[in-house]
Enzyme design. Structure first.
Site, short mmCIF file in Angstrom:
data_model
loop_
_atom_site.label_atom_id
_atom_site.label_comp_id
_atom_site.label_asym_id
_atom_site.label_seq_id
_atom_site.Cartn_x
_atom_site.Cartn_y
_atom_site.Cartn_z
N LYS A 192 18.96 -8.79 -8.63
CA LYS A 192 19.44 -8.32 -7.32
C LYS A 192 18.39 -8.63 -6.26
CE LYS A 192 19.14 -4.51 -5.00
NZ LYS A 192 19.06 -5.08 -3.63
N SER A 245 8.51 -1.25 -2.98
CA SER A 245 7.67 -0.15 -2.54
C SER A 245 7.24 0.74 -3.70
CB SER A 245 8.42 0.69 -1.51
OG SER A 245 9.58 1.23 -2.08
N GLU A 266 5.64 -4.12 -9.67
CA GLU A 266 4.64 -4.72 -8.78
C GLU A 266 4.87 -4.08 -7.42
OE1 GLU A 266 3.08 -6.43 -6.11
OE2 GLU A 266 4.15 -8.31 -6.49
N CYS A 300 2.38 -7.82 -0.11
CA CYS A 300 1.92 -6.65 -0.88
C CYS A 300 0.42 -6.67 -1.07
CB CYS A 300 2.63 -6.60 -2.22
SG CYS A 300 2.59 -8.15 -3.10
N GLU A 397 0.20 1.88 3.45
CA GLU A 397 0.56 0.48 3.59
C GLU A 397 1.42 0.33 4.84
OE1 GLU A 397 3.35 -1.11 0.60
OE2 GLU A 397 2.08 -2.89 0.56
P1 NAI Z 1 12.22 -1.12 -1.31
O1 NAI Z 1 11.25 -0.82 -2.38
O2 NAI Z 1 13.16 -0.07 -0.89
O3 NAI Z 1 13.12 -2.37 -1.74
C1 NAI Z 1 12.79 -3.32 -2.70
C2 NAI Z 1 14.03 -3.63 -3.53
O4 NAI Z 1 14.42 -2.48 -4.27
C3 NAI Z 1 15.26 -4.03 -2.73
O5 NAI Z 1 15.95 -5.02 -3.43
C4 NAI Z 1 16.08 -2.74 -2.69
O6 NAI Z 1 17.45 -2.96 -2.53
C5 NAI Z 1 15.79 -2.17 -4.05
N1 NAI Z 1 15.95 -0.71 -4.17
C6 NAI Z 1 15.83 0.24 -3.22
N2 NAI Z 1 16.01 1.46 -3.74
C7 NAI Z 1 16.24 1.30 -5.06
C8 NAI Z 1 16.48 2.19 -6.14
N3 NAI Z 1 16.50 3.50 -5.98
N4 NAI Z 1 16.64 1.66 -7.37
C9 NAI Z 1 16.59 0.34 -7.57
N5 NAI Z 1 16.39 -0.55 -6.58
C10 NAI Z 1 16.20 -0.08 -5.34
O7 NAI Z 1 11.42 -1.66 -0.08
P2 NAI Z 1 11.91 -1.69 1.45
O8 NAI Z 1 12.65 -0.45 1.81
O9 NAI Z 1 12.59 -2.94 1.69
O10 NAI Z 1 10.51 -1.65 2.19
C11 NAI Z 1 9.85 -0.42 2.39
C12 NAI Z 1 8.37 -0.56 2.22
O11 NAI Z 1 8.09 -0.99 0.90
C13 NAI Z 1 7.72 -1.59 3.09
O12 NAI Z 1 7.40 -1.08 4.33
C14 NAI Z 1 6.50 -1.92 2.29
O13 NAI Z 1 5.49 -0.98 2.56
C15 NAI Z 1 6.93 -1.78 0.87
N6 NAI Z 1 7.28 -3.07 0.23
C16 NAI Z 1 6.42 -3.60 -0.66
C17 NAI Z 1 6.68 -4.81 -1.24
C18 NAI Z 1 5.76 -5.44 -2.21
O14 NAI Z 1 5.83 -6.63 -2.41
N7 NAI Z 1 4.91 -4.70 -2.87
C19 NAI Z 1 7.87 -5.57 -0.89
C20 NAI Z 1 8.76 -4.89 0.01
C21 NAI Z 1 8.44 -3.70 0.55
#
Ligand code: NAI
Ligand code: MG
Length: 796
Positions: A192, A245, A266, A300, A397
């Protein structure tokens, strides 16, 4: 503007990349994308679509399907159905498919790059020169691993159906980091993409069609967090690989607790970018541009905390501001910009809010004099100085182009500041002194250390975090382990393999005096025998109901004391493998001298036959020898990356580990879990078998007469589940191994989510501890260590 005027101002003109082919791709799909399930495009059961926008312009690019439970079920069923055939075609055929994917991505590299920039807002210069080449490289590299799986990784097999959830910051790159190793190791996939950036994943689905990848091997389903959660919860998914996140990472850890699903996470970071006074400051400035303004800081492992030696801080800040003034921001498809757009209005708001907090908290904000384009989601490069280490912007972050700077005086202070974070993804160390760099790198708790470089990645090197940055590695041989399981796991049983004797119990030798039978055993904390805080003890009876002795009843205070003592024991981790080996051999020797007493004790507790008890002691002695032997041999690798680097992949101790011993095999279960943990340099807090604790408490007499530093092994006896709860919740425990009931395993995984402890549990299954294949070896050392990749550039 006239040519003459251009010569006078020397301003850049626009240099737009042609988006024609990418738009054509969208139009071919009528700007509306279905789900890619079982090799076909399927309309979503939900009937719902959402928009993906171009953040440079806020224009709608296409409609994307929202997959619901039914869609997730369909996709998982397709992956499950495809699995046997994908396994059956064998390593070489899988290698050919991976190679074909790599070739096809390369052939369409510009289309991928343009589409990615349109959908995400990242500069075309980056997608063209960084993202997409890394994607192709991952498929090539893993085509090789597919070919080699059955010869190089004989002891392992595929995990099964893999659910993969990826973020929006490097959409196709994250897809490749997940899909390439999973396919190479013989798994099938449901992936996904992130809701903001699904388009390149959908183009990738088309590539899978083009090369004739068997139906169902890769399924791409789009949607929001709910879709991801449904995938996580699906009973037929054998592993979840997630990047995103820390918050969602913790949710997923909790959701999968006790299910036996393999998990790699990660997560976020707040990585230090450390500048020492002898660094080449002009290189440093370019490094900072790459660390925090690459991908608009939505990285990240972004070097978002600048730690500068005080003597050069003002000089460096001045240079940074001058450079910031010259950065160019604009439409992602403009070839001459340095920074593009923030992915979405939601993320832009997060950045703005956190910057406001920084200002309110009293830090000094600096932004360039120029203004951002108005039509998209742009945010200027930002520098905060006068930042206090405990402030929000120094700890949270921000995931945007915001650098927070702090200064340090001594090297010791630099290390302390660098580690003053709950994260541990990466660090970047800048100095012209290689001795200093290699002194600092091992001291930083992070999965990657870049020396005089930053944000370099390669398929041949592992990437992943310590602490709340998650666990597991992507890339390198270490990354393959996330998509494999040991073949020996298939031999674990649902019942313990215990051999209680039918005979009346008899001593191993008539002359032997059992250890400490006339007293209550104390616990062992910080190298000393310790009375329990609560002042209670418990009577222990044998299988026959005979009185064996009394054992201290430890409580939460005792666990806390033990964790503190374990942290105070820094001598052990700093010993070389050779030195640890000698201590371990000595332990084995001392145990050998007392083998009869230890066997007698086993007989008393278990009523096993003397022969079996002696065998347990002898195997324990041999097992200590194995780990003594491995102590200076379980080592790392130098990875062959595509850069002019040596990349050292070093296994390091995790830190303070909780070890909850199995209830069967009182001595061997203790030895088999505690010894590998300390072999890698960890300090441990051990909860021995609740029913059969005396082999462990007798063992501290052996520890006392050896050179194991105080605090390295701490033993707390008492109620297994109560004590385990305290350990699993404890924020200063870095990892926990648990051998016990299914329910206990679930609790450990659940409670460990708070500080993202590494966990290793048996899901209620039993090992035959007497069997070397099940009871010892590298698998144990792997779980007792984490790999740090240290990148050292070479060449002029
Ligand atoms: P997120 O962690 O919500 O989204 C990442 C992925 O997880 C997306 O595909 C989303 O649809 C999915 N997701 C969301 N909730 C889920 C759940 N309960 N179960 C399974 N999958 C789920 O990140 P978001 O909201 O896009 O960004 C928020 C913050 O996260 C950013 O401000 C940043 O600080 C951090 N982030 C860190 C990343 C990294 O590479 N370590 C990448 C993206 C965001
Ligand atoms: Mg988008």
């Amino acid at each position: 503007m006239k040519i003459k005027e251009i010569y006078e101002t020397m301003n850049y003109g626009p240099a737009p990349e042609d988006a024609g082919e990418a738009i054509q791709f969208l139009e071919n799909h009528k700007k509306k994308f279905d789900l890619f399930i079982n090799g076909k495009w399927v309309t979503p059961d939900s009937g719902t679509y959402f928009d993906s926008i171009n953040p440079s312009t806020k224009e709608k690019l296409a409609k994307i399907s929202e997959a619901n439970h039914t869609d997730v079920n369909k996709a998982v069923a397709a992956a499950k159905k495809a699995l046997p055939e994908w396994i059956a075609i064998g390593a070489h055929q899988r290698a050919r498919y991976l190679y074909a994917l790599a070739r096809q991505i390369q052939k369409h590299s510009r289309l991928f790059a343009v589409l990615e920039s349109l959908d995400n807002g990242k500069p075309i210069r980056e997608t063209r020169d960084v993202d997409i080449p890394i994607v192709a490289r991952h498929f090539y590299h893993h085509a090789g691993w597919a070919q080699l799986r059955d010869t190089e990784l004989k002891a392992y097999k595929e995990v099964g159906v893999i659910g993969q959830i990826i973020p929006w910051n490097f959409p196709l790159m994250m897809l490749s980091w997940k899909i390439a190793p999973a396919l190479a190791m013989g798994n099938t996939i449901v992936l996904k993409p992130a809701e903001f950036t699904s388009l390149t994943a959908l183009l990738f689905a088309e590539i899978c069609e083009q090369i004739g990848l068997p139906n169902g091997v890769v399924n791409i389903i789009t949607g929001h967090g709910k879709t991801g959660a449904a995938l996580v919860d699906h009973k037929d998914v054998n592993k979840i690989a997630f990047t995103g996140s820390t918050e969602v990472g913790k949710t997923i850890r909790r959701a999968t607790a006790g299910t036996g699903k393999k998990l790699s996470l990660e997560l976020g970071g707040k990585s230090p970018f450390m500048v020492f006074e002898d660094a080449d400051l002009d290189s440093v400035v370019e490094g900072i541009v790459d660390a925090i303004w690459f991908n608009q800081g939505q990285v990240c492992c972004a070097g978002s905390r600048l730690l500068v030696q005080e003597s050069i801080a003002e000089t460096l800040y001045e240079k940074i501001r001058a450079r910031m003034e010259n950065l160019r921001i604009g439409n992602a498809l403009d070839k001459s910009i340095d920074m593009g757009a923030i992915v979405d209005s939601v993320q832009l708001k997060t950045i703005k809010d956190l910057v406001k907090v920084g200002v309110d908290e009293g830090s000094t904000l600096w932004q360039p004099s120029w203004t951002c384009p108005k039509e998209g989601y742009f945010y200027p490069p930002t520098l905060f100085t006068d930042v206090s280490p405990a402030s929000t912007i120094a700890q949270e972050e921000i995931f945007g182009p915001v650098l927070v700077a702090m200064s340090f005086r001594t090297h010791k202070e630099a290390v302390k500041l660098a580690n003053n974070t709950r994260y541990g993804l990466a660090c970047s160390i800048w100095t012209e002194n290689i001795n200093l760099a290699l002194d600092i790198a091992p001291q930083i708790k992070a999965g990657t250390a870049w020396i005089n470089c930053t944000n370099v990645f390669d398929a041949a090197a592992g990437f992943g975090g310590y602490r709340e940055s998650g666990f597991g590695r992507e890339g390198g041989k270490e990354g393959l382990m996330e998509y494999l399981k040991p073949r020996v796991n298939d031999n674990f049983t649902d019942q313990p393999i215990l051999k209680p004797s039918q005979k009346q119990k008899e001593a191993v030798a008539n002359t032997a005096t059992p250890l400490g039978i006339d007293r209550t055993t104390k616990m062992y904390i910080g190298g000393k025998q310790a009375r329990p805080d609560g002042g209670y003890s418990t009577v222990i009876k044998s299988n026959n109901g005979d009185y064996v002795g009394e054992v201290s009843k430890g409580n939460r205070k005792d666990i806390r004391n033990a964790v503190e003592a374990a942290h105070a024991s820094s001598n052990w981790v700093n010993k070389t493998g050779h030195a640890r080996a000698q201590v371990l051999y000595y332990l084995a020797e001392n145990l050998a001298i007392r083998r009869i007493e230890f066997a007698d004790r086993i007989v008393q507790m278990t009523n096993q036959s003397p022969t079996d008890a002696l065998q347990e002691v002898d195997v324990s002695i041999e097992r200590i020898y194995t780990y003594a032997a491995l102590a200076d041999k379980y080592d790392g690798q130098v990875h062959h990356t595509i850069h002019r680097n040596v990349t050292l992949a070093m296994p390091e101790a995790i830190g303070v580990m909780g070890v909850v011993c199995p209830d069967e095999s009182p001595l061997l279960g203790f030895i088999s879990t505690v010894i590998p943990a300390i072999t890698m340099g960890n300090s441990v807090v051990v909860i021995p078998s609740e029913k059969l604790p005396f082999s462990a408490t007798d063992f501290y007499q052996i520890l006392e007469t050896s050179d194991v530093p105080a605090g390295t092994v701490n033993i707390v006896t008492g109620n297994k589940d109560e004590l385990t709860q305290v350990l699993a919740k404890h924020d200063d425990v870095d990892a926990i191994w648990y051998f016990g009931t299914s329910e206990g395993c679930k609790n450990v995984e659940l409670l460990s989510a708070d500080n993202m402890k590494r966990t290793w549990v048996n899901y209620g299954k039993y090992r035959n501890w007497l069997d070397k294949a099940q009871g010892e070896g590298n698998e144990f050392l792997k779980h007792a260590s984490q790999i740090k990749n240290i990148w050292i550039p070479y060449g002029a």
